[in-house]
Every structure is written in C-alpha cells, then in structure tokens.
Design an enzyme around this catalytic site. Structure first.
Site, PDB file in Angstrom:
ATOM      1  N   GLU A  81      -8.373  -4.947   0.756  1.00  0.00           N
ATOM      2  CA  GLU A  81      -7.724  -6.103   1.378  1.00  0.00           C
ATOM      3  C   GLU A  81      -6.340  -5.666   1.841  1.00  0.00           C
ATOM      4  O   GLU A  81      -5.516  -5.258   1.024  1.00  0.00           O
ATOM      5  CB  GLU A  81      -7.601  -7.297   0.423  1.00  0.00           C
ATOM      6  CG  GLU A  81      -8.913  -8.008   0.134  1.00  0.00           C
ATOM      7  CD  GLU A  81      -8.725  -9.294  -0.652  1.00  0.00           C
ATOM      8  OE1 GLU A  81      -7.671  -9.970  -0.472  1.00  0.00           O
ATOM      9  OE2 GLU A  81      -9.624  -9.637  -1.450  1.00  0.00           O
ATOM     10  N   GLU A 113      -9.951  -9.126  -7.921  1.00  0.00           N
ATOM     11  CA  GLU A 113      -8.614  -9.564  -8.365  1.00  0.00           C
ATOM     12  C   GLU A 113      -8.650 -10.220  -9.745  1.00  0.00           C
ATOM     13  O   GLU A 113      -8.084 -11.306  -9.955  1.00  0.00           O
ATOM     14  CB  GLU A 113      -8.000 -10.507  -7.331  1.00  0.00           C
ATOM     15  CG  GLU A 113      -7.695  -9.822  -6.016  1.00  0.00           C
ATOM     16  CD  GLU A 113      -6.936 -10.697  -5.025  1.00  0.00           C
ATOM     17  OE1 GLU A 113      -6.718 -11.898  -5.295  1.00  0.00           O
ATOM     18  OE2 GLU A 113      -6.558 -10.178  -3.953  1.00  0.00           O
TER      19      GLU A 113
END
Length: 497
Positions: free
Chosen positions: A287, A168
């Site tokens: 995720e 991320e």
C-alpha cells in the site's frame, strides 16, 4: 549524474507496479463493476475501466483488502448471486452486497492481464478459513471446497500464487487487532497450514501499518521471530499528504519512504542473523500513495449505505510529482522490494476515476505510474548523483534532483526517470552515459504545470504530459533541461553505427 551498465541494483520484478482493489467506496461497485453501464460487458465489468487498466500494464492486484478483509467471510461472495447475503461491513461502515467476490475478481483480473494477490482474514477468522479459501481457489478437485468451486462454474483452479496473511493487524482501527506476539503466532500457523494445501504459494507477513506506528519496528522484529521461515515477504504501508500546504517539504516525503525501507531491511536482516538463516526476506510495499484530500468529506458519510463515494481524493500536480519520486524510491530499492501496490486503482485514492453511469478520466498521478510501469522494466541501475540540496520543515539535505534509471538490455533501451523538485528554477543536467555507446534520445516526456494545485476532472485535464522535453547526446554525455517542478522520462535507444 553518472549512469553505467555495471552499476546494477537488481532486475526489477514487474510486480513492483502492482495495484489494489478493495470492497471500499466505488472501487468495485461503480468502478470496475457496473452492470447496465453503456460500456459494461456480459459480466457487468466496465470496458472503459478495463482499457485504462490495461494501459497501465498492472501485473498484480491485491484483493479484497485492506481493512475490509479483517471481518470478511469469503464464502459470502461465491455461488449464485441471488443467494449471497448482505452484510454490515465494519471497516468502512457500509452495507456490502457481495455481488462481487473471489470468482468475479479473478475473472476481472484475467480481463486486465493481472495476477491476483489474495488476502486472508486474520482478524475475526484464522487458519481454518484461510486453508479452505486456498483449497477452493487452488486445489484441482476431488475435495469439498474444490468441488464447490466447480459447482460455481470454475472447473480449473485459479492458481493464485501470492497470499497476504491478514492486513494491518497492529492497527487499533482493525477488526481483530493483534499484539505482535498474537499475530506472529497466528500468521505462522496459518502459513504452515496453507503451505500444506499448496506448497507453491508465496506468503506476505504483515509489517507495521506505517512507519509512524508506536510499535515500529519492534512489530517487525517480534512478528518475524515467528513468520520468518514461512513468509517470503513482509509488507509496508505508507501514505503522504500536503496537509500544511508546504510544497517543498511535501515533495521531500520520499526521503521518509526511503528511511522506512532501510529500517525494515535492517530489521529483517537482524532476524536473519539471529536465526542463522540463509534466507533473505523481501519486501512487499503493498500500500502506497497520496491520501489526505478526502478525509474531511469522508467524515460526513451516512453509515450503512451501499457503495458511497469514499476516499475519492482529487489529485493535484504536486501529488503527481511526489508519486514520481515514490516510484523512483521503489526502483532504487528493487533488490529488496519485489512487490508494490499503488493503493488503490479505481475511484478510491486512485489514478483512474469514473462517473457512475457516465465517463472516465485520468488523474494527475496516472501519468508517472503509466510511464514507469510501461518503460521501467529491466535492470535498475544506481545513478551517481551530484545535486544542489535544500532544507525543509521536516527534512535536511533534500536533493533537488531525484532519479531512477532502467536498462532494458533486451530492447537496447536506457530509461531515466527524473524529478526536478525546485519550485522556481529550471535545472540543467549532465549525465555521463559513456558505457552506453551509440545511444540516442528517442523521447523526452515532461509532466509540468505552473500551478502546483492543478487537477484533472472529467471536463478538463489540466495536467497532461508532453513530448517537447529538451535533451540530446553528444560524445557520451546526455544533456537535459528539466523545467521547474517537473517529472521527466528520458528514453534512449541504441542505434546501429
């Protein structure tokens, strides 16, 4: 519905049923690892947790993060435990004891029958730490890092094949946040160095932290300009939550997930065309889950404590329905989504919950994950569906019927996963399965509950599947009754004439 043997989407990569363990909350300490627990083995791993993870048949588990990895020094977690430093863990503002690290996680992964999917720190570190970690894990011997692994008691290399190039990195919450250009250059050079160490590895380049990021999908396009020839996958992350208590709208969230996947595929294929490349970029949805129940509670946490409860969402029945549709969405795109990780596995936004020092139980979302993982192996078929639809606050033309289909040719099994999103009405479904001659219903598993907010606790599991589903085959047609607000698995098998 029409289901036909020739309507093949793809062979399903088993890694689509992967999961995720991060040094976060009680996922590790009090979750998978609790020395002194009545069920713990000689390594401190809870056997009751191991047994439930084995039931799920999780093929790959991502580690150690997640946000945590972006300031993590992997060297802190190897070697004698008494020599390991305690560190301030900046992502979640806790104290990390480093009593579990790379080698312990590999040991545990083997116990549960899963491969490791290792992430490297591209926040505070970069090329040098990544190549050293890879050498430590995968090189046979005769070098500094590989010999250090042997000194730590691991003569044979771990042979970890799947590696995430950071996590991320577009997020302002991330330690060492990068621009798309900065990340793309660093990831490409890191990937290049890692492939020099071990050419057999697969690499995952960071996509956007979610489809709502202001730079999406420009981030994907810019980073892939640099990483396209080095990476094998690009990551997707997405979480949903019924914050407005609008169940009909919430159960349509998988349409947003589908649009996210389509957009990333289109962006990957644009870069492929731009580069005149023959290589196809695959997706790692590493995720995904429901995450919102615990947000208020987590704001009250005392900083710098050790393994406090964090992100401990208590899942409802409607959350299980959404998870079922998200799994359907992954299977319907299994031609491009090859890896996916339910985040996470134990205690932290997880299907499995434990009491520290105590018992264990299955959350509502355990069940669609379990059945889809165990029986969703084979070829994904594209079901042609004609269903009534509804409009909600954020979505139009939402089909009440959501389905994915698996043909396991080896076992002569046809498995239909189907959700009835209707909040009030039972649905009668006719499925044309004429190409599956002599197939009969083996079982029809149903997850249903009158209360959309019903939850499971250690005292009582209110949401559990039953096998009283009503379905039968007659003259090439499967007829099934789907209760309102229900997740269903209809499993058929070929019988000899």
């Amino acid at each position: 519905m029409v289901v036909d043997k020739d309507f093949v989407i793809s062979e399903v990569d088993p890694r689509i049923y992967g999961s995720f363990i991060e040094q976060l909350g009680r996922a590790v300490y009090g979750g998978i690892y609790e020395p002194g627990h009545p069920t713990s083995d000689e390594n401190g791993f809870r056997k009751d947790v191991i047994n439930l993870v084995k039931q799920l048949q999780v093929p790959i588990i991502r580690y150690p993060g997640g946000n945590m990895v972006s300031a993590y020094n992997w060297e802190d977690g190897v070697g004698p435990k008494e020599d390991r430093p305690r560190r301030l863990e900046l992502a979640w503002r806790v104290t990390e004891t480093n009593q579990v690290g790379t080698n312990e996680f590999i040991d545990w992964s083997k116990e549960v029958g899963a491969e490791a999917m290792m992430a490297v720190n591209l926040g505070t570190r970069g090329i040098d730490a990544a190549r050293s970690l890879l050498e430590y894990c995968n090189h046979p011997g005769g070098t500094y890092w590989s010999e250090l692994r042997k000194q730590h008691g691991y003569e044979q290399p771990h042979n970890i094949k799947t590696w995430c190039l950071g996590n991320e990195m577009d997020g302002p919450w991330q330690i060492g946040q990068k621009t798309a250009y900065e990340y793309g250059r660093l990831a490409a050079e890191t990937g290049k160095a890692m492939r020099q160490v071990d050419p057999t590895i697969e690499l995952v380049s960071c996509g956007s932290s979610g489809s709502g990021m202001p730079t999406f999908p420009e981030w994907e396009a810019t980073t892939l300009e640099h990483t396209y020839e080095f990476a094998d996958y690009i990551s997707l992350h997405q979480y949903y939550g019924n914050r407005e208590n609008d169940t009909a709208n919430y159960l349509a969230s998988s349409l947003d997930m589908e649009n996210f996947i389509h957009t990333v595929i289109a962006t990957c294929d644009y870069i492929k065309a731009k580069k005149r490349s023959k290589k196809t970029m695959y997706l790692s949805f590493d995720e995904w889950n429901v995450w919102f129940h615990s947000n208020d509670q987590d704001e009250k946490m005392e900083p710098w404590s050790i393994a406090p409860p964090q992100l401990e969402d208590v899942y409802t029945f409607e959350d299980a329905l959404l998870v079922g549709t998200m799994l359907n969405t992954l299977l319907k795109h299994s031609d491009r989504v090859k890896i996916a990780c339910m985040a996470q596995l134990v205690n932290v936004i997880a299907p499995i919950m434990t009491e520290t020092g105590g018992g264990i139980w299955k959350q509502t979302i355990f069940y669609p994950y379990y059945y889809t993982s165990v029986y969703g192996r084979g070829k994904a078929l594209n079901p042609i569906i004609k269903s009534p639809k509804y409009d909600s606050k954020d979505f139009t033309d939402v089909p009440y019927l959501d389905s994915s289909v698996i043909y396991n040719e080896e076992n002569d099994e046809l498995v239909i996963f189907v959700v009835n999103r209707h909040l009030e009405n039972t649905m009668e479904v006719d499925v044309d399965i004429r190409s599956f001659e002599s197939y009969k219903v083996m079982e029809h598993v149903v997850l249903e509950n009158e209360n959309a907010k019903a939850v499971n606790t250690i005292e009582k599991e209110q949401v559990m599947p039953h096998k009283r589903g009503v379905s039968n085959v007659d003259n090439g047609k499967l007829s099934a009754i789907l209760p309102k607000m229900s997740w269903n698995m209809i499993r058929l098998k070929k019988y000899a004439q």
